[in-house]
Design a protein around this motif. Structure first.
Motif, mmCIF file in Angstrom:
data_model
loop_
_atom_site.group_PDB
_atom_site.id
_atom_site.type_symbol
_atom_site.label_atom_id
_atom_site.label_comp_id
_atom_site.label_asym_id
_atom_site.label_seq_id
_atom_site.Cartn_x
_atom_site.Cartn_y
_atom_site.Cartn_z
ATOM 1 N N GLN A 157 0.838 -1.196 0.000
ATOM 2 C CA GLN A 157 0.000 0.000 0.000
ATOM 3 C C GLN A 157 0.879 1.254 0.000
ATOM 4 N N LYS A 158 0.631 2.154 -0.940
ATOM 5 C CA LYS A 158 1.491 3.310 -1.136
ATOM 6 C C LYS A 158 1.576 4.209 0.097
ATOM 7 N N GLY A 159 0.448 4.438 0.744
ATOM 8 C CA GLY A 159 0.442 5.293 1.926
ATOM 9 C C GLY A 159 1.288 4.704 3.042
ATOM 10 N N LYS A 160 1.156 3.414 3.258
ATOM 11 C CA LYS A 160 1.937 2.723 4.282
ATOM 12 C C LYS A 160 3.414 2.743 3.921
ATOM 13 N N PHE A 161 3.710 2.533 2.634
ATOM 14 C CA PHE A 161 5.100 2.555 2.182
ATOM 15 C C PHE A 161 5.727 3.919 2.425
ATOM 16 N N MET A 162 5.010 5.000 2.089
ATOM 17 C CA MET A 162 5.548 6.350 2.248
ATOM 18 C C MET A 162 5.792 6.682 3.711
ATOM 19 N N LEU A 163 4.918 6.208 4.600
ATOM 20 C CA LEU A 163 5.093 6.471 6.028
ATOM 21 C C LEU A 163 6.405 5.860 6.509
ATOM 22 N N TYR A 164 6.609 4.586 6.212
ATOM 23 C CA TYR A 164 7.845 3.915 6.618
ATOM 24 C C TYR A 164 9.051 4.488 5.874
ATOM 25 N N ASN A 165 8.852 4.876 4.649
ATOM 26 C CA ASN A 165 9.928 5.450 3.840
ATOM 27 C C ASN A 165 10.449 6.742 4.471
ATOM 28 N N ILE A 166 9.540 7.651 4.820
ATOM 29 C CA ILE A 166 9.934 8.939 5.413
ATOM 30 C C ILE A 166 10.562 8.740 6.785
ATOM 31 N N LEU A 167 9.933 7.913 7.615
ATOM 32 C CA LEU A 167 10.460 7.671 8.956
ATOM 33 C C LEU A 167 11.857 7.052 8.900
ATOM 34 N N SER A 168 12.034 6.072 8.042
ATOM 35 C CA SER A 168 13.326 5.382 7.960
ATOM 36 C C SER A 168 14.411 6.300 7.416
ATOM 37 N N SER A 169 14.072 7.135 6.453
ATOM 38 C CA SER A 169 15.061 8.054 5.869
ATOM 39 C C SER A 169 15.531 9.079 6.897
ATOM 40 N N LEU A 170 14.590 9.634 7.644
ATOM 41 C CA LEU A 170 14.944 10.619 8.666
ATOM 42 C C LEU A 170 15.776 9.978 9.776
ATOM 43 N N LEU A 171 15.362 8.802 10.226
ATOM 44 C CA LEU A 171 16.073 8.116 11.296
ATOM 45 C C LEU A 171 17.492 7.747 10.867
ATOM 46 N N TRP A 172 17.610 7.214 9.680
ATOM 47 C CA TRP A 172 18.913 6.797 9.139
ATOM 48 C C TRP A 172 19.865 7.975 8.981
ATOM 49 N N SER A 173 19.400 9.022 8.315
ATOM 50 C CA SER A 173 20.272 10.161 8.031
ATOM 51 C C SER A 173 20.655 10.917 9.297
ATOM 52 N N PHE A 174 19.673 11.206 10.168
ATOM 53 C CA PHE A 174 19.973 11.969 11.373
ATOM 54 C C PHE A 174 20.867 11.186 12.335
ATOM 55 N N THR A 175 20.636 9.880 12.455
ATOM 56 C CA THR A 175 21.446 9.063 13.360
ATOM 57 C C THR A 175 22.915 9.053 12.938
ATOM 58 N N LEU A 176 23.180 8.751 11.672
ATOM 59 C CA LEU A 176 24.555 8.608 11.215
ATOM 60 C C LEU A 176 25.263 9.946 11.001
ATOM 61 N N VAL A 177 24.561 10.929 10.453
ATOM 62 C CA VAL A 177 25.181 12.234 10.220
ATOM 63 C C VAL A 177 25.523 12.920 11.545
ATOM 64 N N PHE A 178 24.573 12.914 12.477
ATOM 65 C CA PHE A 178 24.823 13.524 13.784
ATOM 66 C C PHE A 178 25.885 12.760 14.556
ATOM 67 N N ALA A 179 25.858 11.426 14.468
ATOM 68 C CA ALA A 179 26.856 10.616 15.156
ATOM 69 C C ALA A 179 28.249 10.921 14.624
ATOM 70 N N GLY A 180 28.361 10.984 13.318
ATOM 71 C CA GLY A 180 29.659 11.288 12.721
ATOM 72 C C GLY A 180 30.179 12.649 13.123
ATOM 73 N N HIS A 181 29.307 13.635 13.096
ATOM 74 C CA HIS A 181 29.723 15.012 13.396
ATOM 75 C C HIS A 181 30.151 15.189 14.853
ATOM 76 N N TYR A 182 29.314 14.768 15.758
ATOM 77 C CA TYR A 182 29.577 15.037 17.172
ATOM 78 C C TYR A 182 30.551 14.043 17.808
ATOM 79 N N LEU A 183 30.550 12.807 17.361
ATOM 80 C CA LEU A 183 31.532 11.854 17.876
ATOM 81 C C LEU A 183 32.933 12.209 17.412
ATOM 82 N N TYR A 184 33.042 12.703 16.187
ATOM 83 C CA TYR A 184 34.345 13.117 15.679
ATOM 84 C C TYR A 184 34.932 14.230 16.541
ATOM 85 N N GLY A 185 34.112 15.241 16.812
ATOM 86 C CA GLY A 185 34.575 16.352 17.640
ATOM 87 C C GLY A 185 34.940 15.911 19.044
#
Length: 231
Positions: A157-185
């Motif tokens: 179902q497209k609506g269900k797919f988009m919900l998981y798609n948006i949530l997973s993209s935000l979680l993935w990007s924010f977790t790794l980008v923020f981890a890389g930035h602040y752990l490095y410092g």
């Protein structure tokens, strides 16, 4: 580019620091790779998690390609949002491709850019976890490339797919980008350790952490099946 060697294609830092005629194009390469790895079945070999983690370290240089943001937090947030958007679009394309291609991929012969076993493994993963597979797959190399395609093949179902798609993209990007930035410092200032020299080890640890619950669930499921067959 004069000293280019093909092995650099697997090094995330190569893309982040890439220039053409002295003009940095790292941000464009990062966004394209995120799109390709999450939307094109040929992108499974590209660096994903390590690329995002390292992008967090180079966040200021990457974002300044578009505009200068004085605030450190705002800078990292903008980068994470851009990467999340590329991941969302990549999954949408993957879903569309899967819906249109149907069973074509299952009859396609193996090549360097396509391995049928990855498609089959991703289907099993998707069937086992349902819609949540899209979220889990974001943190799993190779699987994240094929899961949105599988979702399209089975006409999720497209609506269900988009919900998981948006949530997973935000979680993935924010977790790794923020981890890389602040752990490095933190590691550089407090311990004098340059995480750029240990990027692959760190990503392996991240993958182990994210896959541990799935492995345990698979083990429990296997034991349950074995006990059921024994009776």
């Amino acid at each position: 580019m004069e000293d280019f060697h093909w092995t650099q294609l697997f090094n995330p830092e190569f893309y982040i620091t890439m220039e053409i005629g002295g003009v940095p194009i790292g941000i464009y390469m990062v966004l394209f790779i995120v799109f390709a790895e999450t939307g094109l079945f040929a992108g499974f070999f590209l660096p994903g998690d390590s690329l995002l983690f390292l992008a967090g370290i180079y966040s200021r240089e990457l974002v300044e390609t578009f505009f200068i943001i004085p605030s450190d937090l705002s800078n990292v947030t903008v980068l994470a949002l851009l990467i999340a958007a590329a991941g969302i679009l990549g999954n949408i394309f993957g879903y569309w491709f899967g819906a249109k291609s149907g069973q074509f991929l299952y009859n396609k012969k193996d090549s360097f850019f396509f391995k049928k076993k990855y498609l089959t493994e991703s289907q099993v993963f998707f069937e086992r976890h349902g819609g949540k597979a899209i979220i889990f797959a974001r943190f799993l190399p190779i699987v994240r490339t094929f899961v949105p395609i599988i979702a399209g093949v089975v006409h999720m179902q497209k609506g269900k797919f988009m919900l998981y798609n948006i949530l997973s993209s935000l979680l993935w990007s924010f977790t790794l980008v923020f981890a890389g930035h602040y752990l490095y410092g933190m590691f550089l200032e407090e311990l004098g350790i340059d995480l750029k020299k240990h990027i692959e080890k760190i990503i392996l640890i991240l993958i182990a952490i994210t896959t541990f619950p799935l492995v345990m669930k698979a083990i429990k499921s296997r034991k349950k099946n074995e006990s059921g067959n024994a009776t």
